[in-house]
Design an enzyme around this catalytic site. Structure first.
Site, PDB file in Angstrom:
ATOM      1  N   GLY A 108       0.804  -1.234   0.000  1.00 26.16           N
ATOM      2  CA  GLY A 108       0.000   0.000   0.000  1.00 26.16           C
ATOM      3  C   GLY A 108       0.824   1.264   0.000  1.00 26.16           C
ATOM      4  CB  ILE A 148      13.330  -5.739  -2.200  1.00 21.62           C
ATOM      5  CG1 ILE A 148      12.139  -5.231  -1.371  1.00 21.62           C
ATOM      6  CG2 ILE A 148      14.668  -5.237  -1.645  1.00 21.62           C
ATOM      7  CD1 ILE A 148      11.849  -3.732  -1.471  1.00 21.62           C
ATOM      8  CD  GLU A 167      16.546   4.723  -7.245  1.00 25.68           C
ATOM      9  OE1 GLU A 167      16.980   5.872  -7.270  1.00 25.68           O
ATOM     10  OE2 GLU A 167      17.241   3.708  -7.181  1.00 25.68           O
ATOM     11  N   GLY A 168      10.684   6.460  -7.956  1.00 28.63           N
ATOM     12  CA  GLY A 168       9.720   7.524  -8.193  1.00 28.63           C
ATOM     13  C   GLY A 168       9.413   7.702  -9.668  1.00 28.63           C
TER      14      GLY A 168
END
Ligand SMILES: Cc1cc2nc3c(=O)[nH]c(=O)nc-3n(C[C@H](O)[C@H](O)[C@H](O)COP(=O)(O)OP(=O)(O)OC[C@H]3O[C@@H](n4cnc5c(N)ncnc54)[C@H](O)[C@@H]3O)c2cc1C
Length: 381
Positions: free
Chosen positions: A122, A152, A358-359
């Protein structure tokens, strides 16, 4: 004067990286097809070859800057495959440890490969929503961690992970901190490799923490700001990954079109080009603009230390350029590019990640807008 020429030192390292990338490319399809097999830290051909990342650290004065050259090297390696001949020894968790770890913690884990676990089912773009918790057991001087981290990188291969957790104080107020959890710690397990659209060679899995106890010593005290400061270094590097992959596909497209007599004339005006060569020139311009954004972020880093907004700009531009260039190259190449005869379709799949982790681009643009317009996170979400 602005000078974009690479120094002789830069060229030596970049050329070595390019040669290694072409060797690594021979493994690209294999690891794309064998997603469950984590590639070795070194492929056999790495033997006897220099490591350009390590060499650059000894070449002060001969190169354009350690950060600039690091980005250039990543671009070169990604022309080959996600897996280079030698996988860099350190990962994002190492940077967190280096920036906030105590001398004793750095002494103990400095040579380990340390993954970073932030994302949860979430909580992705908004990491404040994480629920992974840590509770202190004073009698045992241990922390008890519970939660799940997803997607990950280096999950299987890493020696340890820096896990981002939420703490609640007696008044119910939240704060954030990190712990280093070593492989083999009871209550810590790694899930199977995640099946992905692209970068299938990259080791990616979920991490599960079930009443996982770690000693008080493992409390690496990185708060929210310290964890995300690391991305100011890595976001332009992620853009460099995408640009390296795009360059590989752009060069392949230019080669294939040249075989049927279509070559852009870089000296004549855009109005005199055919529809196809005009498109190629626009893609080259897109590539160069993003390349320069990466170089600017890294050039500033070499001079002033890590920069935030320029890093986000590089990431936003690099991610978008990678998506656009690889998409349009497939269109220009036609249906044959969708077969597995070449690596074109794989490069298209691989490039997509640079606008996600990383966005994603949307989040980078939000960060940039907040900075330029002077809005807080609450005012512009
Ligand atoms: C291969 C891979 C490796 C990864 N490695 C790691 C790792 O090592 N460690 C780790 O912690 N995480 C890792 N991640 C996770 C990665 O960082 C997240 O996937 C990423 O941050 C996006 O989060 P999300 O997937 O939850 O997407 P979401 O946050 O749910 O976003 C979904 C979409 O909504 C858009 N969006 C979200 N918020 C906004 C907004 N405010 N305004 C406009 N649009 C918005 C996003 O741009 C995106 O397009 C990895 C992911 C992948 C795929």
């Amino acid at each position: 004067m602005i000078d974009f020429e690479l120094s002789d030192g830069d060229k030596t390292l970049v050329n070595e990286a390019r040669e290694q990338a072409l060797i690594a490319r021979n493994y690209a399809r294999y690891y794309d097809k064998h997603e469950d097999e984590v590639p070795p830290r070194e492929l056999p051909e790495a033997q006897g070859r220099p490591d350009p990342f390590a060499q650059r650290l000894l070449m002060d004065g001969e190169i354009s800057g350690k950060a600039v050259v690091e980005a250039l090297l990543h671009m070169e390696f990604f022309r080959g495959d996600v897996v280079p001949l030698r996988i860099p020894r350190i990962s994002l968790g190492n940077y967190v440890l280096e920036s906030v770890g105590s001398p004793e913690q750095i002494e103990k884990w400095g040579k380990s490969r340390i993954a970073i676990g932030i994302t949860e089912p979430g909580a992705g773009s908004d990491p404040s929503r994480i629920t992974t918790s840590a509770i202190y057991d004073q009698a045992a001087d241990e922390w008890i961690i519970n939660g799940e981290k997803i997607f990950i990188t280096f999950a299987e291969d890493a020696d340890a992970v820096i896990v981002f957790t939420k703490l609640k104080n007696k008044e119910g107020r939240s704060s954030y901190t990190t712990f280093l959890v070593e492989k083999g710690t009871p209550g810590f397990s790694v899930g199977p490799q995640v099946k992905k659209m692209g970068i299938r060679a990259e080791d990616t899995a979920n991490l599960i923490f079930q009443d996982c106890r770690v000693p008080g010593f493992n409390h690496v005290k990185a708060d929210f700001k310290a964890v995300f400061e690391v991305f100011n270094f890595s976001r332009p590097i992620v853009a460099a990954f995408g640009l390296g992959t795009s360059r590989a596909l752009l060069d392949f497209t230019l080669e294939k079109l040249a075989e049927v007599g279509i070559t852009p004339d870089y000296r004549s005006s855009i109005g005199t080009q055919s529809a196809i060569t005009e498109r190629l020139l626009r893609l080259e311009a897109e590539y160069e603009a993003a390349w320069l954004a990466v170089m600017r972020a890294k050039w500033l880093e070499d001079r002033k230390g890590r920069v935030k907004v320029e890093a986000s700009m590089a990431k936003a531009m690099g991610g978008m350029a990678a998506r656009k260039i690889t998409q349009e190259c497939l269109e220009l190449l036609g249906p044959v590019s969708l077969t597995e005869a070449d690596l074109a379709e794989k490069w298209f799949r691989d490039a997509r990640i640079s606008d996600i982790y990383e966005g994603p681009g949307e989040v980078q643009r939000l960060l940039i807008a907040r900075h330029l317009l002077g809005y807080s996170q609450e005012e512009l979400r």
